[in-house]
Design a protein around this motif. Sequence first.
Motif, PDB file in Angstrom:
ATOM      1  N   LYS A   1      73.853  46.620  11.960  1.00  0.00           N
ATOM      2  CA  LYS A   1      74.368  47.989  11.543  1.00  0.00           C
ATOM      3  C   LYS A   1      74.577  48.835  12.921  1.00  0.00           C
ATOM      4  O   LYS A   1      75.203  49.751  13.182  1.00  0.00           O
ATOM      5  N   THR A   2      73.168  48.543  13.831  1.00  0.00           N
ATOM      6  CA  THR A   2      72.787  49.547  14.499  1.00  0.00           C
ATOM      7  C   THR A   2      73.510  49.374  15.413  1.00  0.00           C
ATOM      8  O   THR A   2      74.260  50.393  16.578  1.00  0.00           O
ATOM      9  N   LEU A   3      73.761  48.739  16.552  1.00  0.00           N
ATOM     10  CA  LEU A   3      74.973  48.582  17.335  1.00  0.00           C
ATOM     11  C   LEU A   3      76.537  47.961  17.239  1.00  0.00           C
ATOM     12  O   LEU A   3      77.349  48.776  17.780  1.00  0.00           O
TER      13      LEU A   3
ATOM     14  N   SER B   1      79.708  60.207  19.853  1.00  0.00           N
ATOM     15  CA  SER B   1      78.693  60.634  20.889  1.00  0.00           C
ATOM     16  C   SER B   1      77.695  60.244  21.280  1.00  0.00           C
ATOM     17  O   SER B   1      76.715  60.466  20.396  1.00  0.00           O
ATOM     18  N   GLU B   2      77.198  60.268  22.354  1.00  0.00           N
ATOM     19  CA  GLU B   2      76.234  60.114  23.130  1.00  0.00           C
ATOM     20  C   GLU B   2      74.912  61.365  21.970  1.00  0.00           C
ATOM     21  O   GLU B   2      74.930  62.410  22.760  1.00  0.00           O
ATOM     22  N   THR B   3      73.444  60.737  21.550  1.00  0.00           N
ATOM     23  CA  THR B   3      72.448  62.448  21.279  1.00  0.00           C
ATOM     24  C   THR B   3      71.164  61.195  22.170  1.00  0.00           C
ATOM     25  O   THR B   3      71.321  60.641  22.322  1.00  0.00           O
ATOM     26  N   ILE B   4      70.505  62.754  22.170  1.00  0.00           N
ATOM     27  CA  ILE B   4      69.171  62.362  22.850  1.00  0.00           C
ATOM     28  C   ILE B   4      68.467  61.416  21.318  1.00  0.00           C
ATOM     29  O   ILE B   4      67.619  60.191  21.599  1.00  0.00           O
ATOM     30  N   TYR B   5      68.817  61.418  20.433  1.00  0.00           N
ATOM     31  CA  TYR B   5      68.143  60.760  19.245  1.00  0.00           C
ATOM     32  C   TYR B   5      68.022  59.503  18.774  1.00  0.00           C
ATOM     33  O   TYR B   5      67.676  58.402  18.338  1.00  0.00           O
ATOM     34  N   LYS B   6      69.522  59.367  18.980  1.00  0.00           N
ATOM     35  CA  LYS B   6      70.286  58.037  19.571  1.00  0.00           C
ATOM     36  C   LYS B   6      69.575  56.929  20.463  1.00  0.00           C
ATOM     37  O   LYS B   6      68.822  55.742  20.225  1.00  0.00           O
ATOM     38  N   ILE B   7      68.827  57.392  21.270  1.00  0.00           N
ATOM     39  CA  ILE B   7      68.110  57.191  22.901  1.00  0.00           C
ATOM     40  C   ILE B   7      67.100  56.975  22.488  1.00  0.00           C
ATOM     41  O   ILE B   7      67.014  55.499  22.094  1.00  0.00           O
TER      42      ILE B   7
ATOM     43  N   VAL C   1      66.017  56.383  19.088  1.00  0.00           N
ATOM     44  CA  VAL C   1      65.984  55.296  18.276  1.00  0.00           C
ATOM     45  C   VAL C   1      65.864  53.752  18.468  1.00  0.00           C
ATOM     46  O   VAL C   1      65.486  53.153  18.696  1.00  0.00           O
ATOM     47  N   LEU C   2      66.659  54.104  19.636  1.00  0.00           N
ATOM     48  CA  LEU C   2      67.532  52.491  20.492  1.00  0.00           C
ATOM     49  C   LEU C   2      65.996  52.203  20.738  1.00  0.00           C
ATOM     50  O   LEU C   2      65.490  51.278  20.403  1.00  0.00           O
ATOM     51  N   PHE C   3      65.176  53.354  21.322  1.00  0.00           N
ATOM     52  CA  PHE C   3      64.037  52.968  21.949  1.00  0.00           C
ATOM     53  C   PHE C   3      62.660  52.272  20.963  1.00  0.00           C
ATOM     54  O   PHE C   3      61.834  51.374  20.999  1.00  0.00           O
ATOM     55  N   ALA C   4      62.436  52.615  20.230  1.00  0.00           N
ATOM     56  CA  ALA C   4      61.808  52.859  18.935  1.00  0.00           C
ATOM     57  C   ALA C   4      62.623  51.464  18.068  1.00  0.00           C
ATOM     58  O   ALA C   4      61.264  50.419  18.042  1.00  0.00           O
ATOM     59  N   LEU C   5      63.854  50.686  18.223  1.00  0.00           N
ATOM     60  CA  LEU C   5      63.495  50.035  17.845  1.00  0.00           C
ATOM     61  C   LEU C   5      63.520  48.643  18.899  1.00  0.00           C
ATOM     62  O   LEU C   5      62.920  47.506  18.295  1.00  0.00           O
ATOM     63  N   GLY C   6      63.746  49.024  19.870  1.00  0.00           N
ATOM     64  CA  GLY C   6      63.090  48.109  21.178  1.00  0.00           C
ATOM     65  C   GLY C   6      62.033  47.775  20.534  1.00  0.00           C
ATOM     66  O   GLY C   6      60.996  46.404  20.558  1.00  0.00           O
ATOM     67  N   LEU C   7      60.685  48.523  20.923  1.00  0.00           N
ATOM     68  CA  LEU C   7      59.055  49.111  20.585  1.00  0.00           C
ATOM     69  C   LEU C   7      59.500  47.066  19.412  1.00  0.00           C
ATOM     70  O   LEU C   7      57.999  47.120  19.398  1.00  0.00           O
ATOM     71  N   LEU C   8      59.750  48.127  18.268  1.00  0.00           N
ATOM     72  CA  LEU C   8      59.585  47.171  17.007  1.00  0.00           C
ATOM     73  C   LEU C   8      60.320  45.998  17.474  1.00  0.00           C
ATOM     74  O   LEU C   8      59.188  45.048  16.800  1.00  0.00           O
ATOM     75  N   SER C   9      61.230  44.556  17.922  1.00  0.00           N
ATOM     76  CA  SER C   9      61.042  43.770  18.257  1.00  0.00           C
ATOM     77  C   SER C   9      60.431  43.137  19.157  1.00  0.00           C
ATOM     78  O   SER C   9      60.134  42.280  19.035  1.00  0.00           O
ATOM     79  N   TYR C  10      59.740  43.886  20.356  1.00  0.00           N
ATOM     80  CA  TYR C  10      58.602  43.848  20.910  1.00  0.00           C
ATOM     81  C   TYR C  10      57.816  43.496  19.811  1.00  0.00           C
ATOM     82  O   TYR C  10      57.355  42.307  20.422  1.00  0.00           O
ATOM     83  N   GLY C  11      57.131  44.599  18.644  1.00  0.00           N
ATOM     84  CA  GLY C  11      55.846  43.705  18.521  1.00  0.00           C
ATOM     85  C   GLY C  11      56.637  42.677  17.318  1.00  0.00           C
ATOM     86  O   GLY C  11      55.182  41.681  17.024  1.00  0.00           O
ATOM     87  N   ILE C  12      57.010  42.274  16.355  1.00  0.00           N
ATOM     88  CA  ILE C  12      57.949  41.208  15.828  1.00  0.00           C
ATOM     89  C   ILE C  12      57.814  40.115  17.119  1.00  0.00           C
ATOM     90  O   ILE C  12      56.808  39.177  16.002  1.00  0.00           O
TER      91      ILE C  12
END
Length: 533
Positions: A478-480, A487-493, A495-506
């Motif tokens: 869904k995300t990708l 357009s690119e926004t700071i919120y997208k960055i 969220v992507l960073f947070a999803l990356g951290l969540l993936s590492y945690g999982i």
Amino acid sequence: MNEMLRRSWIHLLGTLFMVCAFIYLLKYTWSQSWVSEPLKIGLGLLVGAAGLIASFKLLERRRLAGELSAGLGVAVLYTTFAFAGIYFALWDSLTVFLCMLALTLGMSFLSYKLQLRLLMNLGLLGGLAAPMILRPETDQVFTLFLYLLVLNTAYFLISIRKQWTELRLTAFIGTWLLYAIYYVQFHPVSAGYWSLPFRYALSAFAFYVLALLLSSWACAKKFDGLNLYLGIVNAVIFGLWASAILDPSVSFAYPLGLMGLLYVLLALIVHRLEGAFTVPVLTKLFGGLLLLLIASVQFGKGWDIKPLVNVLLWLAVASGLLIAGKLRRLDTLRAAAAVIWLAVGCYWFATTWDTPWGIWFGVYLPFLNWAAFAWELLAAMGFYLSLHTDFARLREDDRRILSIALSLLSHLVVGGLLTLQMLNLIEYYRLGRWLDANLTLSLSWGVYALLLFLWGAYSRQQVYRAFGSIVLLCVAVKTLLFDLYGSETIYKIIVLFALGLLSYGIAYINSRWQRKRAPEPLTGSEANEMSQE
């Protein structure tokens, strides 16, 4: 009963004709103004007393003639009371009540002691026929129903004690027939919900529910037969009258819901008394549930929150069945609760998106509103059911599969709760200017995937790892593929960073989980022993 009616029905009919003749004589003399009202009442009391006095002599030699004389006298006295208190209102309600009570108690005592069954039937016919034929022109409704209360109470008690079933049948038919005459003749005001006609109908319904229950209990706890049929007819009659009486602005769901709850309660009481799921128990149980179903369809008709009302109502029904099944250790009730829970869950998933949020405190608080409460109740009940799948007829493997299925469905409910509450939060507080709704959903689902992995690690159940993996993959797709479009926004960055951290945690939780599940390496001595073997 059949033998008594076969032998005495002609006598009953003849006495009824005699009573009707006396009633019409009273009406005719009143219309012609031949005799004053007090004199008519005095003559009625005199004729009735004479019939009773003559019966004492006749009973010793000719029992049938004695019963006919007593029955005719009692019927005339009932007619006189009805004429004085209901038709012409010469007596007040208390006077009629005391006279009725004294006469009925005396007749009941004699009939009980001397086995005067015909007398009881004659008295009941006369007592019911009097107000039907007199048709009062003054609205003495309270006196009429007080009169009927005395008749029904006495005749039901005698019917129970002596097993004279025709008494309760005659009283039942006569009472509802008199109610119909009252409603048609007087055209009473039925505006509003708690009108007098509705109260009288509700009183009659409640009386017969209680009387028939006590009758069945007293008759060796036999809840079938005539009492069961009269109970069904009683519910149908009251339901029809309630639909006709209630103001169009008042929902018919209220009496239906009340009847449904009452019959479910009666089913539990009868089951406790009988100790098994007999036909009377099942009739009351499924009849009550059917009434609740119809009430849930009717209740809140036209309201925007009707789906929410239906969900909360049926979750209450399922909770009641679940509690009763747990207390009584009945798998049937618990299974019924699980089926209702599943049906309600499907219904809520289909209707929740257009249902109002149900704000509690005038401001929207996520997870603290009626819509969220419905989700939370669904999830809580689902998780409880998944932990208590100890049905006696299921094998161990079947129980485990059922538990996993219920747990996964409950997790879907939690996912629905998260989704809807996040969307409502963004909409209510107008956060769309800063937060992208789709990315926020992806982030919340990523957190939920992490929680699933944590729960799977804690409970040592592989199925949650698989379910969490599916949720994480869905979030990634869904995300990708969808959320990053534009357009690119700071919120997208962020969220992507947070999803990356969540993936590492999982991934960390998953690796720790796998290490715990892997067998420990063997020591050198243990390896030598294994090779020697």
